[in-house]
Design a protein around this motif. Sequence first.
Motif, PDB file in Angstrom:
ATOM      1  N   VAL A   1       0.844  -1.205   0.000  1.00  0.00           N
ATOM      2  CA  VAL A   1       0.000   0.000   0.000  1.00  0.00           C
ATOM      3  C   VAL A   1       0.877   1.253   0.000  1.00  0.00           C
ATOM      4  O   VAL A   1       0.629   2.187  -0.777  1.00  0.00           O
ATOM      5  CB  VAL A   1      -0.971   0.000   1.212  1.00  0.00           C
ATOM      6  CG1 VAL A   1      -1.585   1.374   1.425  1.00  0.00           C
ATOM      7  CG2 VAL A   1      -2.054  -1.048   1.024  1.00  0.00           C
ATOM      8  N   ALA A   2       1.902   1.258   0.854  1.00  0.00           N
ATOM      9  CA  ALA A   2       2.800   2.425   0.919  1.00  0.00           C
ATOM     10  C   ALA A   2       3.502   2.641  -0.426  1.00  0.00           C
ATOM     11  O   ALA A   2       3.585   3.775  -0.920  1.00  0.00           O
ATOM     12  CB  ALA A   2       3.818   2.241   2.038  1.00  0.00           C
ATOM     13  N   PHE A   3       4.014   1.557  -1.016  1.00  0.00           N
ATOM     14  CA  PHE A   3       4.676   1.667  -2.318  1.00  0.00           C
ATOM     15  C   PHE A   3       3.709   2.184  -3.379  1.00  0.00           C
ATOM     16  O   PHE A   3       4.058   3.050  -4.184  1.00  0.00           O
ATOM     17  CB  PHE A   3       5.251   0.304  -2.739  1.00  0.00           C
ATOM     18  CG  PHE A   3       5.814   0.302  -4.117  1.00  0.00           C
ATOM     19  CD1 PHE A   3       7.053   0.862  -4.374  1.00  0.00           C
ATOM     20  CD2 PHE A   3       5.101  -0.247  -5.187  1.00  0.00           C
ATOM     21  CE1 PHE A   3       7.586   0.869  -5.659  1.00  0.00           C
ATOM     22  CE2 PHE A   3       5.621  -0.243  -6.464  1.00  0.00           C
ATOM     23  CZ  PHE A   3       6.867   0.319  -6.709  1.00  0.00           C
ATOM     24  N   SER A   4       2.491   1.653  -3.378  1.00  0.00           N
ATOM     25  CA  SER A   4       1.488   2.076  -4.360  1.00  0.00           C
ATOM     26  C   SER A   4       1.165   3.555  -4.212  1.00  0.00           C
ATOM     27  O   SER A   4       1.056   4.277  -5.207  1.00  0.00           O
ATOM     28  CB  SER A   4       0.216   1.240  -4.221  1.00  0.00           C
ATOM     29  OG  SER A   4       0.485  -0.115  -4.447  1.00  0.00           O
ATOM     30  N   LEU A   5       0.998   4.002  -2.965  1.00  0.00           N
ATOM     31  CA  LEU A   5       0.722   5.427  -2.728  1.00  0.00           C
ATOM     32  C   LEU A   5       1.874   6.296  -3.221  1.00  0.00           C
ATOM     33  O   LEU A   5       1.652   7.351  -3.831  1.00  0.00           O
ATOM     34  CB  LEU A   5       0.455   5.678  -1.249  1.00  0.00           C
ATOM     35  CG  LEU A   5      -0.890   5.185  -0.728  1.00  0.00           C
ATOM     36  CD1 LEU A   5      -0.928   5.265   0.801  1.00  0.00           C
ATOM     37  CD2 LEU A   5      -2.037   5.972  -1.332  1.00  0.00           C
ATOM     38  N   LEU A   6       3.098   5.847  -2.965  1.00  0.00           N
ATOM     39  CA  LEU A   6       4.275   6.584  -3.429  1.00  0.00           C
ATOM     40  C   LEU A   6       4.302   6.642  -4.957  1.00  0.00           C
ATOM     41  O   LEU A   6       4.571   7.689  -5.544  1.00  0.00           O
ATOM     42  CB  LEU A   6       5.548   5.932  -2.898  1.00  0.00           C
ATOM     43  CG  LEU A   6       6.853   6.613  -3.238  1.00  0.00           C
ATOM     44  CD1 LEU A   6       6.924   7.994  -2.574  1.00  0.00           C
ATOM     45  CD2 LEU A   6       8.027   5.756  -2.786  1.00  0.00           C
TER      46      LEU A   6
END
Length: 160
Positions: free
Chosen positions: A91-96
């Motif tokens: 999720v964090a990678f996708s948001l980034l």
Amino acid sequence: MLSKFLERLIGLVGLISLLGYSYQILSSWIYKPIAINWFAEIAVYSLTWAMFLSWSEIVRTDGHIRADFFVSKVGLGMRHRFELVNSMVGVAFSLLMVWYGWRLTYDAWAWDDRSASGLAFPLWIYYSAAPIAALLMLWRYVERLVALFAGPQSVLKSTA
């Protein structure tokens, strides 16, 4: 429904690119005036789009490369925790990627960046694959997190 659409779209893009490349090669050998000189550039852009769009399907089918050897040696509870952490990192990678991809796309649009070839393709269209693919991937990771919070049996594969 989205999965079927993406699978068909990715396959269609691959087929069109393959046929276009074949035409370009054959026509340049046989009779140069009918060759399409700019098709290779379009094929690179479209195949990049197809690759980016496949990210969410890889998350959905649990196809990402991972350290299965280590994870398979621990109990179900620990595997569940690993999957929770893995999905949160996803999720964090996708948001980034959504944020960075949006900035890159917007800058290319605002500056009217174009490819250096004679086609002068607008690069914002090419760059927009990143934030769109990241949004789709984010959706899949959120689905996965919801399923993981419902219980470990709902998502974890049997590794026995």
